[in-house]
Design a protein around this motif. Structure first.
Motif, PDB file in Angstrom:
ATOM      1  N   THR A  79       0.839  -1.202   0.000  1.00 20.65           N
ATOM      2  CA  THR A  79       0.000   0.000   0.000  1.00 20.65           C
ATOM      3  C   THR A  79       0.873   1.249   0.000  1.00 20.65           C
ATOM      4  O   THR A  79       0.621   2.221  -0.723  1.00 20.65           O
ATOM      5  N   MET A  80       1.912   1.202   0.828  1.00 25.51           N
ATOM      6  CA  MET A  80       2.793   2.363   0.970  1.00 25.51           C
ATOM      7  C   MET A  80       3.476   2.684  -0.369  1.00 25.51           C
ATOM      8  O   MET A  80       3.454   3.842  -0.816  1.00 25.51           O
ATOM      9  N   ILE A  81       4.015   1.681  -1.006  1.00 30.01           N
ATOM     10  CA  ILE A  81       4.753   1.916  -2.257  1.00 30.01           C
ATOM     11  C   ILE A  81       3.818   2.438  -3.352  1.00 30.01           C
ATOM     12  O   ILE A  81       4.100   3.450  -4.012  1.00 30.01           O
ATOM     13  N   ILE A  82       2.682   1.776  -3.510  1.00 28.52           N
ATOM     14  CA  ILE A  82       1.761   2.183  -4.590  1.00 28.52           C
ATOM     15  C   ILE A  82       1.182   3.573  -4.301  1.00 28.52           C
ATOM     16  O   ILE A  82       1.045   4.398  -5.207  1.00 28.52           O
ATOM     17  N   THR A  83       0.861   3.833  -3.023  1.00 28.57           N
ATOM     18  CA  THR A  83       0.307   5.145  -2.667  1.00 28.57           C
ATOM     19  C   THR A  83       1.309   6.254  -2.965  1.00 28.57           C
ATOM     20  O   THR A  83       0.947   7.311  -3.498  1.00 28.57           O
ATOM     21  N   VAL A  84       2.581   6.011  -2.624  1.00 28.75           N
ATOM     22  CA  VAL A  84       3.610   7.032  -2.864  1.00 28.75           C
ATOM     23  C   VAL A  84       3.730   7.328  -4.363  1.00 28.75           C
ATOM     24  O   VAL A  84       3.749   8.494  -4.781  1.00 28.75           O
ATOM     25  N   ILE A  85       3.752   6.272  -5.157  1.00 27.41           N
ATOM     26  CA  ILE A  85       3.892   6.477  -6.613  1.00 27.41           C
ATOM     27  C   ILE A  85       2.672   7.212  -7.174  1.00 27.41           C
ATOM     28  O   ILE A  85       2.799   8.240  -7.852  1.00 27.41           O
ATOM     29  N   ILE A 141      -4.631  -4.567  -0.646  1.00 26.31           N
ATOM     30  CA  ILE A 141      -3.745  -3.502  -1.135  1.00 26.31           C
ATOM     31  C   ILE A 141      -4.540  -2.517  -1.993  1.00 26.31           C
ATOM     32  O   ILE A 141      -4.434  -1.297  -1.828  1.00 26.31           O
ATOM     33  N   VAL A 142      -5.369  -3.060  -2.882  1.00 30.73           N
ATOM     34  CA  VAL A 142      -6.181  -2.192  -3.755  1.00 30.73           C
ATOM     35  C   VAL A 142      -7.082  -1.288  -2.909  1.00 30.73           C
ATOM     36  O   VAL A 142      -7.146  -0.065  -3.116  1.00 30.73           O
ATOM     37  N   VAL A 143      -7.752  -1.885  -1.927  1.00 33.02           N
ATOM     38  CA  VAL A 143      -8.676  -1.105  -1.091  1.00 33.02           C
ATOM     39  C   VAL A 143      -7.914  -0.076  -0.251  1.00 33.02           C
ATOM     40  O   VAL A 143      -8.315   1.091  -0.151  1.00 33.02           O
ATOM     41  N   ASP A 144      -6.814  -0.506   0.350  1.00 28.29           N
ATOM     42  CA  ASP A 144      -6.064   0.402   1.222  1.00 28.29           C
ATOM     43  C   ASP A 144      -5.470   1.581   0.438  1.00 28.29           C
ATOM     44  O   ASP A 144      -5.392   2.700   0.959  1.00 28.29           O
ATOM     45  N   ALA A 148      -5.963   5.530   1.220  1.00 24.86           N
ATOM     46  CA  ALA A 148      -4.848   6.403   1.598  1.00 24.86           C
ATOM     47  C   ALA A 148      -4.504   7.445   0.528  1.00 24.86           C
ATOM     48  O   ALA A 148      -4.102   8.565   0.852  1.00 24.86           O
ATOM     49  N   ALA A 149      -4.652   7.080  -0.735  1.00 22.38           N
ATOM     50  CA  ALA A 149      -4.144   7.940  -1.815  1.00 22.38           C
ATOM     51  C   ALA A 149      -4.780   9.343  -1.872  1.00 22.38           C
ATOM     52  O   ALA A 149      -4.053  10.321  -2.092  1.00 22.38           O
ATOM     53  N   PRO A 150      -6.096   9.490  -1.684  1.00 30.37           N
ATOM     54  CA  PRO A 150      -6.662  10.841  -1.790  1.00 30.37           C
ATOM     55  C   PRO A 150      -6.045  11.828  -0.801  1.00 30.37           C
ATOM     56  O   PRO A 150      -5.635  12.928  -1.183  1.00 30.37           O
ATOM     57  N   PHE A 151      -5.958  11.428   0.468  1.00 31.04           N
ATOM     58  CA  PHE A 151      -5.398  12.332   1.469  1.00 31.04           C
ATOM     59  C   PHE A 151      -3.906  12.558   1.214  1.00 31.04           C
ATOM     60  O   PHE A 151      -3.387  13.671   1.384  1.00 31.04           O
ATOM     61  N   ALA A 152      -3.217  11.497   0.793  1.00 30.26           N
ATOM     62  CA  ALA A 152      -1.785  11.619   0.507  1.00 30.26           C
ATOM     63  C   ALA A 152      -1.559  12.607  -0.641  1.00 30.26           C
ATOM     64  O   ALA A 152      -0.630  13.421  -0.593  1.00 30.26           O
ATOM     65  N   THR A 153      -2.405  12.554  -1.638  1.00 35.04           N
ATOM     66  CA  THR A 153      -2.284  13.483  -2.772  1.00 35.04           C
ATOM     67  C   THR A 153      -2.477  14.917  -2.289  1.00 35.04           C
ATOM     68  O   THR A 153      -1.717  15.825  -2.645  1.00 35.04           O
ATOM     69  N   TRP A 154      -3.475  15.102  -1.473  1.00 32.29           N
ATOM     70  CA  TRP A 154      -3.764  16.437  -0.947  1.00 32.29           C
ATOM     71  C   TRP A 154      -2.605  16.950  -0.091  1.00 32.29           C
ATOM     72  O   TRP A 154      -2.228  18.115  -0.144  1.00 32.29           O
ATOM     73  N   MET A 155      -2.004  16.011   0.686  1.00 33.95           N
ATOM     74  CA  MET A 155      -0.908  16.402   1.570  1.00 33.95           C
ATOM     75  C   MET A 155       0.339  16.805   0.770  1.00 33.95           C
ATOM     76  O   MET A 155       1.044  17.746   1.117  1.00 33.95           O
ATOM     77  N   LEU A 156       0.594  16.110  -0.315  1.00 38.55           N
ATOM     78  CA  LEU A 156       1.800  16.371  -1.101  1.00 38.55           C
ATOM     79  C   LEU A 156       1.764  17.724  -1.801  1.00 38.55           C
ATOM     80  O   LEU A 156       2.797  18.324  -2.074  1.00 38.55           O
ATOM     81  N   GLN A 157       0.547  18.172  -2.097  1.00 37.74           N
ATOM     82  CA  GLN A 157       0.437  19.450  -2.815  1.00 37.74           C
ATOM     83  C   GLN A 157       1.084  20.591  -2.027  1.00 37.74           C
ATOM     84  O   GLN A 157       1.658  21.505  -2.613  1.00 37.74           O
ATOM     85  N   ALA A 195       7.981  11.108   2.750  1.00 39.07           N
ATOM     86  CA  ALA A 195       8.073  10.259   3.948  1.00 39.07           C
ATOM     87  C   ALA A 195       6.763  10.302   4.728  1.00 39.07           C
ATOM     88  O   ALA A 195       6.297   9.279   5.250  1.00 39.07           O
ATOM     89  N   SER A 196       6.155  11.475   4.794  1.00 40.22           N
ATOM     90  CA  SER A 196       4.893  11.615   5.537  1.00 40.22           C
ATOM     91  C   SER A 196       3.807  10.749   4.935  1.00 40.22           C
ATOM     92  O   SER A 196       3.109  10.025   5.648  1.00 40.22           O
ATOM     93  N   ILE A 197       3.662  10.835   3.614  1.00 44.97           N
ATOM     94  CA  ILE A 197       2.573  10.060   3.017  1.00 44.97           C
ATOM     95  C   ILE A 197       2.889   8.563   3.063  1.00 44.97           C
ATOM     96  O   ILE A 197       1.986   7.741   3.142  1.00 44.97           O
ATOM     97  N   ALA A 198       4.181   8.245   3.056  1.00 42.96           N
ATOM     98  CA  ALA A 198       4.553   6.826   3.173  1.00 42.96           C
ATOM     99  C   ALA A 198       4.123   6.291   4.536  1.00 42.96           C
ATOM    100  O   ALA A 198       3.509   5.226   4.644  1.00 42.96           O
ATOM    101  N   ILE A 199       4.433   7.055   5.581  1.00 43.21           N
ATOM    102  CA  ILE A 199       4.044   6.623   6.930  1.00 43.21           C
ATOM    103  C   ILE A 199       2.523   6.591   7.059  1.00 43.21           C
ATOM    104  O   ILE A 199       1.949   5.655   7.610  1.00 43.21           O
ATOM    105  N   PHE A 200       1.890   7.625   6.516  1.00 41.25           N
ATOM    106  CA  PHE A 200       0.432   7.689   6.594  1.00 41.25           C
ATOM    107  C   PHE A 200      -0.198   6.466   5.915  1.00 41.25           C
ATOM    108  O   PHE A 200      -1.093   5.815   6.471  1.00 41.25           O
ATOM    109  N   ALA A 201       0.303   6.131   4.728  1.00 44.95           N
ATOM    110  CA  ALA A 201      -0.254   4.984   4.002  1.00 44.95           C
ATOM    111  C   ALA A 201       0.013   3.684   4.759  1.00 44.95           C
ATOM    112  O   ALA A 201      -0.853   2.811   4.854  1.00 44.95           O
TER     113      ALA A 201
END
Lengths: 274, 431
Positions: A79-85, A141-144, A148-157, A195-201
């Motif tokens: 989940t972490m790897i796919i979310t980060v990418i 993994i798909v569900v997680d 995680a991805a929407p919030f991670a995307t918002w955080m990275l901006q 790193a933040s979104i990785a930990i979050f995911a």
């Protein structure tokens, strides 16, 4: 207020905060090494009066705990790897590129984050069965990632906004491709955010219970939160076993925070101060 | 010529082998059991029995997939809808209406008749599954509430274990000291509280929630009396009772903070986390009010539902269940959790395999009392033939417990709370 008074107050406040944070971990760990009667003794003992490893022996020897932990690690790391990418590419696309419907897409992403997951349970079960990945770690993994991805995307901006456009333009003038700009310029500069979104995911996936309990059928594919709930039982609770399980479950997250926790805090506060 | 004959013999032999192969190499029928007995020692015991069965029945392979009670009400219907449901699924009476509505649940009336001839089911175990002109699960094991205490605590206080409500309240008061609560009863909006309040409803003569026409009769004087008595007892219970489930009550008893609790069993916890002295562990039936004509306690007849209409898989599943019910296997199955799961058949109740488990041997008198209590057990919504599937909506929302909270937390009178409880139930079942 003198410096001494201020420092004393600060020390007291930090000590109090540390106590609040550390006390539950202390309680869980010490209870996991007490003998069964002492675990449930009333009044409880602050310092263990007995010592045993029997709860860990039962946990590791008498259950599939290690298998659950292995599954959780696979799902959380996947989940972490796919979310980060995905989030990195999505955040870059949304905040650097100009295209029609950009704002709408941004809002839609946040709406998906706010959608109550429980409503998706049964349709998702059917969908993943049709796709053929029900009762596999891929389903989780798909569900997680979708969690995680929407919030991670918002955080990275927030990070991408702090990086001057001129740097990218300079790289482009030197012949860097779009992907090259992302990997060589943006990502190194936005490392705390990544790193933040990785930990979050990782944590989102590590603690996810609802989907893991419904989408996984076989014991061998179960993840830690669901497996642990099963080991503990319903009518009769082995409190020592529960505490040993909680201690072991917390360890990987503590380890991850110890390694990259500073980046996580930086990531959360990025963009807060102009 | 010789070469031609050899070729003919070879062809004949090959044909013969091919004609025999399908019979001998036919793959075994595979059936899966989902159950909610997740603790590792229970899974291990079920696996041991399955291995024995599979070894004795090479044409069948039975496997298990333990599930969690918390999610099974979502997961099982989803799996039926998706077409990957197990062939066998353990459950309790209020689970069967949900699956029956999906059209996959098999009527096991004929199978029950065959098993009954061989083992004689207790009628109370079959009754909750008998409605809509069918029987919808095979009862496998029973669980019943009793009142647990320590004999020494009563002796020290100079009182005897209670059999009536007056004695019970007096005992709770007498046993309440600076470091002990007279009784531990929950007030959480959760199933455990549903169970404990229903114990009192049974013993107040309010066990029927429905009239025979399907309308609710929850709001009546007997129900009010039960709730009033519960709140009387509650004053002698620990202040954290509103957050309790079964585990907290057991811990309260095991660490001697609570003198009495209502529970399915405390034997394992008492043996492993407390003194473990069988002579001191007391158990009696739930005390009854003066007005109750038919005392008893809440009990759950756990059964196995059959979710396949494939004749081969159905036969294989039934063969496994029939094998499990044999006295030499049945006791070992029940003792996957000794002192908790009780027999539902007459020959199971006398089976050596049940009574020779070391923990059952140690606490034999307590288990005998539990078995006796189970004969008068019943479950809300499944009493005296007045079984209505809409009870699932009432139990799913824990409305018995919510009604209690209106009294002990919100401070309403029992009469007002019960009247409000009936309204909540009517809304829940869409009356």
């Amino acid at each position: 207020m003198s410096l001494v008074v201020r420092r004393t107050l600060l020390t007291i406040a930090v000590t109090l905060l540390m106590f609040l944070v550390i006390a539950p971990f202390y309680w869980i760990f010490t209870s996991s090494v007490k003998l069964p009667p002492e675990v449930i003794a009333s009044p409880p003992t602050l310092f263990p009066q007995s010592f045993t490893t029997q709860h860990y022996d039962n946990l590791l020897g008498g259950s599939l705990f290690l298998s659950y932990m292995g599954n959780s690690l696979i799902v959380a790391l996947g989940t972490m790897i796919i979310t980060v990418i995905l989030s990195t590419l999505a955040a870059y696309g949304l905040y650097r590129l100009r295209f029609p419907g950009r704002r709408l897409l941004f809002r839609v992403i946040l709406i998906t984050y706010a959608f109550p997951g429980v409503l998706l349970l049964i349709p998702l079960y059917g969908l993943l069965t049709d796709v053929g990945i029900i009762d596999t770690l891929w389903a989780l993994i798909v569900v997680d990632v979708t969690l995680a991805a929407p919030f991670a995307t918002w955080m990275l901006q927030a990070f991408f906004r702090t990086i001057p456009m001129e740097l990218e333009e300079a790289a482009a003038l030197d012949g860097a491709t779009r992907l090259g700009v992302i990997t060589r310029i943006l990502l190194p500069l936005a490392a705390p955010g990544v790193a933040s979104i990785a930990i979050f995911a990782f944590i989102t996936s590590w603690t996810e219970y609802m989907f893991a309990s419904v989408l996984i059928i076989s014991d061998a594919s179960r993840t830690l939160p669901v497996g642990l709930a099963g080991i503990i039982g319903q009518y009769q609770i082995d409190w020592g076993l529960l505490m040993a399980g909680a201690t072991m479950t917390t360890l990987p997250v503590l380890l991850l925070f110890a390694l990259v926790g500073r980046n996580f805090v930086e990531g959360l506060t990025a963009g807060a101060v102009k | 010529m010789l070469r031609r004959n050899s070729l003919m013999i070879l062809v004949l032999a090959f044909t013969l082998v091919l004609s025999v192969l399908p019979a001998t190499a036919q793959s075994p029928v595979e059936v899966t059991l989902w159950h909610m007995e997740q603790p590792p020692h229970r899974v291990e015991r079920i696996q041991m029995l399955m291995d024995e069965f599979n070894a004795a029945n090479p044409d069948v392979v039975v496997s298990q997939e333990p599930q969690n009670w918390g999610e099974i009400y979502t997961k099982a219907p989803a799996s039926v809808a998706a077409g990957n449901a197990p062939e066998m699924l353990f459950g309790i009476p209020d689970f069967t209406p949900i699956l029956k509505d999906l059209g996959q649940l098999q009527d096991v009336s004929d199978f029950i008749a065959t098993l009954d001839e061989a083992h004689t089911f207790y009628p109370a175990a079959v009754a909750p599954y008998s409605y809509d002109e069918g029987i919808w699960a095979v009862p496998l094991y029973n669980m019943v509430h009793s009142l647990w205490f320590r004999n020494s605590v009563f002796e020290e206080a100079g009182i005897t274990p209670p059999t009536t409500w007056d004695e019970w309240l007096a005992a709770a008061e007498a046993l309440t000291t600076d470091d002990q609560y007279g009784v531990g009863i929950p007030a959480n909006r959760q199933l455990y509280t549903d169970q404990t309040i229903y114990n009192l409803m049974i013993n107040a003569g309010a066990d029927e929630i429905y009239n025979s026409d399907g309308t609710l009769r929850f709001a009546n004087e007997a129900t009010v009396a039960a709730y009033e008595f519960y709140s009387d007892l509650y004053q002698f219970s620990p202040p954290d009772s509103p957050s309790w489930t079964w585990g907290e009550a057991e811990a309260c008893f095991a660490n001697r903070t609570c003198a009495m609790i209502m529970q399915f069993t405390v034997i394992t916890t008492y043996d492993t986390q407390a003194e473990g002295d069988p002579a001191d562990l007391g158990v009696v039936a739930i005390p009854t009010s003066a007005d109750a004509e038919n005392p008893g306690a809440i009990s759950y007849s756990n059964g196995v539902m059959l979710l396949t209409d494939d004749p081969e898989k159905l036969e294989a599943s039934q063969r496994f269940i029939a094998w499990l019910m044999q006295p030499e296997n049945y006791g070992r199955f029940l003792n996957m959790e000794p002192g908790l799961f009780l027999p539902v058949t007459e020959d199971g109740a006398t089976a050596e395999s049940f009574w020779n488990d070391p923990l059952v041997v140690k606490y034999r008198s307590q288990v005998e009392t539990m078995v006796a209590n189970s004969s008068s057990g019943r479950l809300f919504g499944f009493t005296n033939g007045n079984t209505f599937p809409s009870i699932s909506a009432i139990s799913a929302q824990n409305l018995l417990a919510q009604t209690l909270q209106l009294i002990v937390i919100d401070g309403e009178t029992a009469a007002d709370a019960v009247a409000e409880g009936q309204v909540l139930m009517e809304e829940a079942i869409g009356e």
